[in-house]
Scaffold this motif. Structure first.
Motif, PDB file in Angstrom:
ATOM      1  N   THR A 119       6.885  -9.026  -3.702  1.00 53.49           N
ATOM      2  CA  THR A 119       7.287 -10.315  -3.143  1.00 53.49           C
ATOM      3  C   THR A 119       6.855 -11.427  -4.088  1.00 53.49           C
ATOM      4  N   ARG A 139       1.701  -2.655  -2.326  1.00 49.78           N
ATOM      5  CA  ARG A 139       2.469  -3.893  -2.176  1.00 49.78           C
ATOM      6  C   ARG A 139       1.917  -4.937  -3.144  1.00 49.78           C
ATOM      7  N   VAL A 159       6.274   1.489  -8.787  1.00 46.09           N
ATOM      8  CA  VAL A 159       6.306   0.504  -7.711  1.00 46.09           C
ATOM      9  C   VAL A 159       7.753   0.128  -7.423  1.00 46.09           C
ATOM     10  N   ARG A 172       1.871 -10.127   2.803  1.00 48.73           N
ATOM     11  CA  ARG A 172       2.741  -8.972   2.552  1.00 48.73           C
ATOM     12  C   ARG A 172       2.280  -8.133   1.366  1.00 48.73           C
ATOM     13  N   SER A 173       1.105  -8.450   0.786  1.00 50.88           N
ATOM     14  CA  SER A 173       0.693  -7.787  -0.447  1.00 50.88           C
ATOM     15  C   SER A 173      -0.734  -7.240  -0.371  1.00 50.88           C
ATOM     16  N   ASP A 174      -0.984  -6.230  -1.202  1.00 53.68           N
ATOM     17  CA  ASP A 174      -2.339  -5.700  -1.392  1.00 53.68           C
ATOM     18  C   ASP A 174      -2.974  -6.293  -2.639  1.00 53.68           C
ATOM     19  N   SER A 176      11.265  -3.114  -3.531  1.00 57.77           N
ATOM     20  CA  SER A 176      11.100  -3.515  -2.131  1.00 57.77           C
ATOM     21  C   SER A 176       9.643  -3.755  -1.761  1.00 57.77           C
ATOM     22  N   SER A 177       8.710  -3.358  -2.638  1.00 57.24           N
ATOM     23  CA  SER A 177       7.283  -3.551  -2.378  1.00 57.24           C
ATOM     24  C   SER A 177       6.733  -4.789  -3.072  1.00 57.24           C
ATOM     25  N   ASP A 221      -0.056   4.444  -6.282  1.00 55.78           N
ATOM     26  CA  ASP A 221       0.415   4.566  -4.912  1.00 55.78           C
ATOM     27  C   ASP A 221       1.793   3.919  -4.823  1.00 55.78           C
ATOM     28  N   SER A 222       2.789   4.702  -4.514  1.00 55.39           N
ATOM     29  CA  SER A 222       4.154   4.168  -4.444  1.00 55.39           C
ATOM     30  C   SER A 222       4.313   3.167  -3.305  1.00 55.39           C
ATOM     31  N   GLN A 223       3.332   3.135  -2.390  1.00 53.54           N
ATOM     32  CA  GLN A 223       3.394   2.208  -1.270  1.00 53.54           C
ATOM     33  C   GLN A 223       2.619   0.916  -1.542  1.00 53.54           C
TER      34      GLN A 223
END
Length: 286
Positions: free
Chosen positions: A50, A22, A44, A79-81, A47-48, A18-20
């Motif tokens: 941190t 995080r 990845v 901010r992350s999965d 910008s995704s 998944d390019s989204q």
């Protein structure tokens, strides 16, 4: 899937990245940096990602890759999965206590701390947290790492598949039983330093025999690299490759005899055992 059971069917079952997605890193040392480089070589976006660290000392190299940096561990989690906890083993309990209240059932927490068990990680995180234990090694910096992971009791098969897809640019990644994690630390984590020591000794042997230092070290490095690639890519047992280099009465068998007289084989085995036992000792400290 256990170590050694990897086959081509696994490629078909791995998720499309998944390019989204995080991704976060708590800790900005070499392991975090190497893994981040591998991740960014895939799909990845910088910008995704941190990264947090208490000081700015190691954060600049992440900023150069376009990665967001912060001094707040909680900010990374929010901010992350998927969150990599890449701190020293003794810092894991305070870090997990700090972020625990912000970890949800949607998070996957991946620890790369040597010796810290899944039981300890799960005790310090919410009951529904998905936890994975990962042991990389320094060559991840060049996407040539040897990585082993094991899933916690609440981590799903798809969590492991996600990690595999995410880290495919880092090197060789396998799943195994947790009982093997400390052994892998002694073999591949610490083993990198053992190889460096041997390479240094090879170069010093050439230096003793009159070769210039810079040439000796470059040739030793290339020898280790070439031997490693041949061992990996040929699929042959090390003993078979070793025998292929030897000729009756030749230079190699004389050199091998000297190594055996020096106890190199026993010393290498003892080194892996000692490093493994130290990793186990770290795991008993909570």
């Amino acid at each position: 899937m256990e170590l050694g059971a990897r086959d081509t069917s696994q490629i078909e079952t791995e998720p499309v990245m998944d390019s989204q997605l995080r991704v976060g890193f708590i800790g900005a040392g070499n392991m975090a940096f190497g893994i981040a480089k591998g991740i960014l070589s895939g799909k990845v976006a910088a910008s995704s990602v941190t990264v947090s660290a208490p000081s700015s000392r190691n954060l600049s190299r992440f900023q150069e890759m376009g990665v967001a940096v912060t001094h707040s561990n909680v900010d990374v989690v929010c901010r992350s999965d998927l969150v990599f906890v890449a701190v020293k083993p003794h810092l894991v309990p305070p870090v997990l206590s700090e972020i625990s209240g912000h970890v949800t059932e949607k998070h996957v927490v991946v620890s790369v701390a040597a010796g810290v068990t899944l039981e300890t990680l799960e005790e310090l995180l919410p009951r529904d947290a998905s936890v994975i234990r990962l042991m990389p090694n320094l060559p991840c910096l060049l996407q040539e790492g040897a990585l082993l992971y094991c899933r916690g009791s609440r981590a799903k098969t798809e969590d492991g598949a996600l990690l595999r897809a995410l880290l495919r640019g880092c090197g060789l990644l396998e799943e195994g039983a947790e009982a093997w994690m400390d052994v892998h630390t002694g073999l591949s984590g610490s083993g990198v330093a053992f190889v460096y020591l041997f390479a240094e000794a090879l170069a010093e042997g050439a230096l003793k025999m009159g070769m210039p230092s810079s040439l000796a070290h470059s040739m030793a490095a290339q020898t280790v690299l070439g031997a490693g690639r041949l061992l990996r890519d040929s699929g042959k047992h090390p003993a078979q490759l070793r025998s292929e280099v030897c000729t009756p009465g030749g230079t190699t068998i004389f050199g091998l005899h000297a190594l055996e007289q020096g106890g190199v084989r026993a010393a290498a085995m003892a080194a892996v055992q000692s490093a493994t036992e130290r990793a186990q000792e770290l795991g008993r400290r909570k």
